[in-house]
Design an enzyme around this catalytic site. Structure first.
Site, PDB file in Angstrom:
ATOM      1  N   ASP A   1       0.805  -1.182   0.094  1.00  0.00           N
ATOM      2  CA  ASP A   1      -0.116   0.047   0.058  1.00  0.00           C
ATOM      3  C   ASP A   1       0.981   1.418   0.010  1.00  0.00           C
ATOM      4  OD1 ASP A   1      -1.705   2.299   0.929  1.00  0.00           O
ATOM      5  OD2 ASP A   1      -3.220   0.772   1.200  1.00  0.00           O
ATOM      6  N   ILE A   2       0.715   2.076  -0.778  1.00  0.00           N
ATOM      7  CA  ILE A   2       1.506   3.425  -0.943  1.00  0.00           C
ATOM      8  C   ILE A   2       1.111   4.250   0.311  1.00  0.00           C
ATOM      9  CG2 ILE A   2      -0.204   4.820  -2.170  1.00  0.00           C
ATOM     10  CD1 ILE A   2       3.545   4.153  -3.224  1.00  0.00           C
TER      11      ILE A   2
ATOM     12  N   HIS B   1      -9.983  -5.411  -2.700  1.00  0.00           N
ATOM     13  CA  HIS B   1      -8.755  -5.882  -2.236  1.00  0.00           C
ATOM     14  C   HIS B   1      -8.871  -6.106  -0.592  1.00  0.00           C
ATOM     15  CE1 HIS B   1      -9.712  -1.372  -2.271  1.00  0.00           C
ATOM     16  NE2 HIS B   1      -9.135  -1.404  -1.094  1.00  0.00           N
TER      17      HIS B   1
ATOM     18  N   HIS C   1      -6.465  -5.626   2.919  1.00  0.00           N
ATOM     19  CA  HIS C   1      -5.484  -4.998   3.535  1.00  0.00           C
ATOM     20  C   HIS C   1      -4.715  -5.969   4.459  1.00  0.00           C
ATOM     21  CE1 HIS C   1      -6.041  -0.564   2.573  1.00  0.00           C
ATOM     22  NE2 HIS C   1      -7.571  -1.176   2.415  1.00  0.00           N
TER      23      HIS C   1
HETATM   24  P1  5GP Z   1      -9.849   1.317   0.402  1.00  0.00           P
HETATM   25  O1  5GP Z   1     -10.520   1.347  -0.902  1.00  0.00           O
HETATM   26  O2  5GP Z   1      -9.447   0.069   0.989  1.00  0.00           O
HETATM   27  O3  5GP Z   1     -10.456   2.305   1.354  1.00  0.00           O
HETATM   28  O4  5GP Z   1      -8.263   1.997   0.283  1.00  0.00           O
HETATM   29  C1  5GP Z   1      -7.557   1.883  -0.820  1.00  0.00           C
HETATM   30  C2  5GP Z   1      -5.931   1.734  -0.455  1.00  0.00           C
HETATM   31  O5  5GP Z   1      -5.429   1.724  -1.499  1.00  0.00           O
HETATM   32  C3  5GP Z   1      -5.530   2.972   0.342  1.00  0.00           C
HETATM   33  O6  5GP Z   1      -4.887   2.381   1.634  1.00  0.00           O
HETATM   34  C4  5GP Z   1      -4.560   3.569  -0.536  1.00  0.00           C
HETATM   35  O7  5GP Z   1      -3.401   3.798   0.163  1.00  0.00           O
HETATM   36  C5  5GP Z   1      -4.282   2.606  -1.537  1.00  0.00           C
HETATM   37  N1  5GP Z   1      -4.127   3.120  -2.831  1.00  0.00           N
HETATM   38  C6  5GP Z   1      -4.573   3.991  -3.606  1.00  0.00           C
HETATM   39  N2  5GP Z   1      -4.067   3.946  -4.573  1.00  0.00           N
HETATM   40  C7  5GP Z   1      -2.882   3.262  -4.691  1.00  0.00           C
HETATM   41  C8  5GP Z   1      -1.844   3.200  -5.714  1.00  0.00           C
HETATM   42  O8  5GP Z   1      -1.856   3.847  -6.832  1.00  0.00           O
HETATM   43  N3  5GP Z   1      -0.752   2.399  -5.266  1.00  0.00           N
HETATM   44  C9  5GP Z   1      -0.898   1.662  -4.296  1.00  0.00           C
HETATM   45  N4  5GP Z   1       0.424   0.909  -4.006  1.00  0.00           N
HETATM   46  N5  5GP Z   1      -1.589   1.923  -3.233  1.00  0.00           N
HETATM   47  C10 5GP Z   1      -2.852   2.734  -3.518  1.00  0.00           C
END
Ligand code: 5GP
Length: 130
Positions: A29-30, A93, A95
């Site tokens: 995660d970035i 996804h 985590h």
């Molecule tokens: P959620 O959809 O579960 O609320 O969060 C999406 C997750 O994806 C976040 O923790 C965010 O940091 C990560 N994320 C979003 N865009 C990118 C990206 O382009 N690259 C990476 N490696 N992680 C990402």
């Protein structure tokens, strides 16, 4: 339109890859909550994780288990926590987050700011722990 995660799978957007098989992909995660915070995604572009078939949902977790065990070896912790939110990126996804206590799983916590070298070292440490 392809999701940002599909572009990552296709190498159109860079990532710090941790693992891959024919159906699933894992990368850092970035905006990590902890060193080793990893995302596991299906290559199939599905938004809601519970729209995956039973077979794919089960296989995704078997794949996530292998990744989680490697994360735990590379970054010793009490347990590797699993969370599914999916509110930001419409591509299912999981985590995986090394944790010492329940507060480590709070997505409202400040995210770590890591350098390119640090991300590369973390991905390498996890990859080598498989
Ligand atoms: P959620 O959809 O579960 O609320 O969060 C999406 C997750 O994806 C976040 O923790 C965010 O940091 C990560 N994320 C979003 N865009 C990118 C990206 O382009 N690259 C990476 N490696 N992680 C990402």
């Amino acid at each position: 339109m392809a999701t940002i995660f599909s572009k990552i799978i296709a190498s159109e957007i860079p990532c710090y890859k941790v693992a891959e098989n024919d159906k699933f992909f894992a990368f850092l995660d970035i905006n990590p909550l902890a060193k080793g915070h990893t995302l596991v995604i299906p290559k199939q572009e599905v938004d809601y994780i519970f729209d995956l078939s039973d077979e794919d949902l089960a296989a995704m977790h078997v794949f996530a288990k292998k990744v989680a065990l490697a994360i735990g070896k590379a970054f010793p912790c009490r347990k590797v926590g699993e969370a599914v939110l999916g509110l930001e990126v419409p591509h299912a996804h999981i985590h995986l987050i090394p944790m010492q206590n329940e507060k480590d799983m709070l997505f409202s916590n400040p995210k770590l700011k890591l350098t390119d070298e640090e991300f590369k070292a973390i991905a390498k440490a996890i990859t080598m722990a498989f």
